[in-house]
Design a protein around this motif. Structure first.
Motif, PDB file in Angstrom:
ATOM      1  N   VAL A 180       0.860  -1.186   0.000  1.00 43.90           N
ATOM      2  CA  VAL A 180       0.000   0.000   0.000  1.00 43.90           C
ATOM      3  C   VAL A 180       0.894   1.233   0.000  1.00 43.90           C
ATOM      4  O   VAL A 180       1.789   1.359   0.843  1.00 43.90           O
ATOM      5  CB  VAL A 180      -0.926   0.031   1.228  1.00 43.90           C
ATOM      6  N   GLY A 181       0.652   2.128  -0.959  1.00 44.30           N
ATOM      7  CA  GLY A 181       1.392   3.374  -1.016  1.00 44.30           C
ATOM      8  C   GLY A 181       0.554   4.518  -0.475  1.00 44.30           C
ATOM      9  O   GLY A 181      -0.603   4.691  -0.871  1.00 44.30           O
ATOM     10  N   TYR A 182       1.128   5.280   0.456  1.00 45.11           N
ATOM     11  CA  TYR A 182       0.419   6.393   1.088  1.00 45.11           C
ATOM     12  C   TYR A 182       1.028   7.711   0.625  1.00 45.11           C
ATOM     13  O   TYR A 182       2.240   7.900   0.663  1.00 45.11           O
ATOM     14  CB  TYR A 182       0.531   6.302   2.616  1.00 45.11           C
ATOM     15  N   LEU A 183       0.163   8.626   0.204  1.00 48.86           N
ATOM     16  CA  LEU A 183       0.601   9.956  -0.211  1.00 48.86           C
ATOM     17  C   LEU A 183      -0.208  10.999   0.528  1.00 48.86           C
ATOM     18  O   LEU A 183      -1.426  10.868   0.669  1.00 48.86           O
ATOM     19  CB  LEU A 183       0.398  10.150  -1.713  1.00 48.86           C
ATOM     20  N   SER A 184       0.480  12.052   0.979  1.00 46.85           N
ATOM     21  CA  SER A 184      -0.225  13.223   1.481  1.00 46.85           C
ATOM     22  C   SER A 184      -0.516  14.128   0.288  1.00 46.85           C
ATOM     23  O   SER A 184      -0.432  13.714  -0.870  1.00 46.85           O
ATOM     24  CB  SER A 184       0.615  13.939   2.540  1.00 46.85           C
ATOM     25  N   TRP A 185      -0.883  15.379   0.544  1.00 48.90           N
ATOM     26  CA  TRP A 185      -1.190  16.319  -0.531  1.00 48.90           C
ATOM     27  C   TRP A 185       0.058  16.516  -1.385  1.00 48.90           C
ATOM     28  O   TRP A 185       1.062  17.049  -0.930  1.00 48.90           O
ATOM     29  CB  TRP A 185      -1.642  17.653   0.044  1.00 48.90           C
ATOM     30  N   THR A 186      -0.003  16.056  -2.624  1.00 50.79           N
ATOM     31  CA  THR A 186       1.150  16.062  -3.514  1.00 50.79           C
ATOM     32  C   THR A 186       0.808  16.873  -4.752  1.00 50.79           C
ATOM     33  O   THR A 186      -0.342  16.892  -5.200  1.00 50.79           O
ATOM     34  CB  THR A 186       1.527  14.615  -3.888  1.00 50.79           C
ATOM     35  N   GLY A 212      -0.897  20.136   6.193  1.00 50.01           N
ATOM     36  CA  GLY A 212      -1.543  21.175   5.406  1.00 50.01           C
ATOM     37  C   GLY A 212      -0.802  21.626   4.172  1.00 50.01           C
ATOM     38  O   GLY A 212      -1.368  22.334   3.347  1.00 50.01           O
ATOM     39  N   ARG A 213       0.443  21.229   4.001  1.00 53.66           N
ATOM     40  CA  ARG A 213       1.219  21.725   2.872  1.00 53.66           C
ATOM     41  C   ARG A 213       1.118  20.780   1.683  1.00 53.66           C
ATOM     42  O   ARG A 213       0.714  19.620   1.805  1.00 53.66           O
ATOM     43  CB  ARG A 213       2.690  21.907   3.254  1.00 53.66           C
ATOM     44  N   THR A 214       1.479  21.309   0.506  1.00 50.59           N
ATOM     45  CA  THR A 214       1.545  20.502  -0.709  1.00 50.59           C
ATOM     46  C   THR A 214       2.997  20.107  -0.944  1.00 50.59           C
ATOM     47  O   THR A 214       3.892  20.948  -0.932  1.00 50.59           O
ATOM     48  CB  THR A 214       1.021  21.287  -1.922  1.00 50.59           C
ATOM     49  N   TYR A 215       3.217  18.817  -1.206  1.00 50.71           N
ATOM     50  CA  TYR A 215       4.570  18.287  -1.342  1.00 50.71           C
ATOM     51  C   TYR A 215       4.931  18.089  -2.812  1.00 50.71           C
ATOM     52  O   TYR A 215       4.069  17.765  -3.630  1.00 50.71           O
ATOM     53  CB  TYR A 215       4.685  16.954  -0.591  1.00 50.71           C
ATOM     54  N   PRO A 216       6.204  18.260  -3.158  1.00 57.57           N
ATOM     55  CA  PRO A 216       6.615  18.065  -4.555  1.00 57.57           C
ATOM     56  C   PRO A 216       6.428  16.616  -4.987  1.00 57.57           C
ATOM     57  O   PRO A 216       6.557  15.683  -4.184  1.00 57.57           O
ATOM     58  CB  PRO A 216       8.091  18.474  -4.548  1.00 57.57           C
ATOM     59  N   LEU A 217       6.134  16.446  -6.265  1.00 63.10           N
ATOM     60  CA  LEU A 217       5.824  15.122  -6.787  1.00 63.10           C
ATOM     61  C   LEU A 217       7.056  14.223  -6.866  1.00 63.10           C
ATOM     62  O   LEU A 217       6.982  13.027  -6.551  1.00 63.10           O
ATOM     63  CB  LEU A 217       5.185  15.271  -8.175  1.00 63.10           C
ATOM     64  N   GLY A 218       8.176  14.771  -7.293  1.00 67.06           N
ATOM     65  CA  GLY A 218       9.361  13.957  -7.538  1.00 67.06           C
ATOM     66  C   GLY A 218       9.810  13.106  -6.364  1.00 67.06           C
ATOM     67  O   GLY A 218       9.955  11.876  -6.498  1.00 67.06           O
ATOM     68  N   HIS A 234       4.367  -1.525   3.002  1.00 67.00           N
ATOM     69  CA  HIS A 234       3.925  -0.145   3.176  1.00 67.00           C
ATOM     70  C   HIS A 234       4.962   0.782   2.553  1.00 67.00           C
ATOM     71  O   HIS A 234       6.163   0.624   2.775  1.00 67.00           O
ATOM     72  CB  HIS A 234       3.764   0.211   4.661  1.00 67.00           C
ATOM     73  N   VAL A 235       4.486   1.747   1.758  1.00 64.77           N
ATOM     74  CA  VAL A 235       5.365   2.716   1.112  1.00 64.77           C
ATOM     75  C   VAL A 235       4.815   4.102   1.417  1.00 64.77           C
ATOM     76  O   VAL A 235       3.629   4.369   1.177  1.00 64.77           O
ATOM     77  CB  VAL A 235       5.423   2.505  -0.415  1.00 64.77           C
ATOM     78  N   TYR A 236       5.663   4.989   1.924  1.00 61.44           N
ATOM     79  CA  TYR A 236       5.214   6.310   2.342  1.00 61.44           C
ATOM     80  C   TYR A 236       5.830   7.377   1.438  1.00 61.44           C
ATOM     81  O   TYR A 236       7.042   7.570   1.421  1.00 61.44           O
ATOM     82  CB  TYR A 236       5.586   6.562   3.801  1.00 61.44           C
ATOM     83  N   GLY A 237       4.971   8.055   0.681  1.00 59.45           N
ATOM     84  CA  GLY A 237       5.448   9.088  -0.227  1.00 59.45           C
ATOM     85  C   GLY A 237       6.077  10.259   0.500  1.00 59.45           C
ATOM     86  O   GLY A 237       6.923  10.960  -0.059  1.00 59.45           O
ATOM     87  N   GLN A 238       5.653  10.509   1.721  1.00 55.81           N
ATOM     88  CA  GLN A 238       6.273  11.497   2.604  1.00 55.81           C
ATOM     89  C   GLN A 238       6.621  10.768   3.905  1.00 55.81           C
ATOM     90  O   GLN A 238       5.770  10.066   4.475  1.00 55.81           O
ATOM     91  CB  GLN A 238       5.325  12.671   2.877  1.00 55.81           C
ATOM     92  N   GLY A 239       7.849  10.941   4.369  1.00 55.78           N
ATOM     93  CA  GLY A 239       8.335  10.146   5.488  1.00 55.78           C
ATOM     94  C   GLY A 239       7.508  10.262   6.758  1.00 55.78           C
ATOM     95  O   GLY A 239       7.358   9.290   7.507  1.00 55.78           O
ATOM     96  N   TRP A 240       6.931  11.437   7.001  1.00 55.64           N
ATOM     97  CA  TRP A 240       6.203  11.640   8.249  1.00 55.64           C
ATOM     98  C   TRP A 240       4.921  10.811   8.314  1.00 55.64           C
ATOM     99  O   TRP A 240       4.383  10.581   9.403  1.00 55.64           O
ATOM    100  CB  TRP A 240       5.873  13.121   8.449  1.00 55.64           C
ATOM    101  N   LEU A 241       4.438  10.326   7.164  1.00 52.70           N
ATOM    102  CA  LEU A 241       3.208   9.529   7.175  1.00 52.70           C
ATOM    103  C   LEU A 241       3.380   8.233   7.960  1.00 52.70           C
ATOM    104  O   LEU A 241       2.412   7.717   8.535  1.00 52.70           O
ATOM    105  CB  LEU A 241       2.778   9.205   5.739  1.00 52.70           C
TER     106      LEU A 241
END
Length: 295
Positions: A180-186, A212-218, A234-241
């Motif tokens: 499962v890949g998790y992404l915040s606002w990207t 609340g912030r938007t994260y870069p896609l790369g 588990h895969v986290y697009g942003q480490g804090w997730l």
């Protein structure tokens, strides 16, 4: 697990015309993977394929159409000889108060994000069993925590997370790994489309840091690629997730209280504006609506 080379492997990416899917295809191809793209925008898919450094082919199909996806899976195997990786990435979104939202758009979000992911898995599972391959389901922060004005998206992403966890338990003994890949606002067309609505944009801006912030896609896609190479659960697009997982049990209560306060604040503006805009957001949402209209 250690990283596996992707050179020569066949990776299927749904929703590959733009955003996460497009960049993921590019980065997988840069590592030597052969790419099969699936989506509703054949011209855009062809453009992506034409710029990849490895063998690529594309298929026009609605991921919610079982017959179409079965055909795609069969033709991908005929074209490439195998399927090693499948990324169920296709997704759409809408926003607004549940009581006022367009029911067709609300239902479509669940159909594409949840039913479409399951249909994709069903179509390609025989090939993944044969190759002892890897299925990555793209979920979201919305699977971990609820949010007001996002009932369809949160429900669908919580659903695909649960689906992937259940499927993992079923097929693991056959050598198939499911992640499962998790992404915040990207920074994608979908998020930019949602931000065009003033209320949605301001409400998101009031979320506590770092949500609340938007994260870069790369960098987010780089993490997805690393997860594919490791065949991670588990895969986290942003480490804090990752840090959200241990506290997710208390999040609905917190969001419930904070959400009530924020909705009370925004209620007059929602009423004055006639609610949040209806329909699917972003260029991908527009493509989905166009494809259904042309039916």
């Amino acid at each position: 697990m250690g990283r596996r080379s992707l050179r020569g492997q066949v990776a299927v990416v749904t929703g590959g015309a733009r955003g996460v899917g497009e960049l993921l295809a590019r980065k997988l191809a840069a590592r030597g993977a052969r790419i099969a793209l699936v989506g509703l925008e054949p011209e855009e898919l062809e453009k992506v394929c034409g710029t990849l450094p490895t063998d690529c082919a594309h298929w026009h199909a609605d991921v919610t159409d079982r017959a179409a996806m079965a055909r795609v899976a069969r033709e991908v195997r005929e074209r490439f000889g195998a399927v090693d990786v499948v990324v169920a990435n296709a997704g759409v979104a809408t926003g607004g108060p549940f009581a006022d939202c367009d029911e067709t758009s609300w239902r479509r979000v669940v159909e594409v994000n949840l039913i479409g992911s399951a249909t994709t898995a069903r179509a390609f599972l025989p090939a993944l069993i044969e190759s002892r391959g890897y299925l990555l389901q793209i979920a979201s922060l919305a699977a971990i925590t609820p949010a007001p004005l996002m009932t369809a998206y949160c429900a669908s992403k919580a659903g695909v997370e649960a689906f992937a966890h259940s499927l993992r338990a079923e097929v693991g003994h056959q050598g198939v790994r499911v992640g499962v890949g998790y992404l915040s606002w990207t920074d994608t067309d979908m998020v930019r489309g949602a931000d065009q609505d003033e209320v949605l944009r301001e409400l998101r801006g009031r979320l506590p840091w770092p949500a609340g912030r938007t994260y870069p896609l790369g960098p987010a896609v780089d993490r997805l690629v690393a997860g594919i190479e490791r065949r991670s659960f588990h895969v986290y697009g942003q480490g804090w997730l990752r840090g959200m997982q241990p506290v997710r049990g208390v999040l609905p209560g917190i969001i419930g209280r904070v959400g009530q306060r924020e909705m009370r604040r925004f209620a007059p503006r929602l009423a004055a504006a006639g609610g949040v805009r209806t329909g699917l957001v972003g260029a991908g949402g527009a493509a989905d609506e166009k494809a259904r209209a042309e039916g």
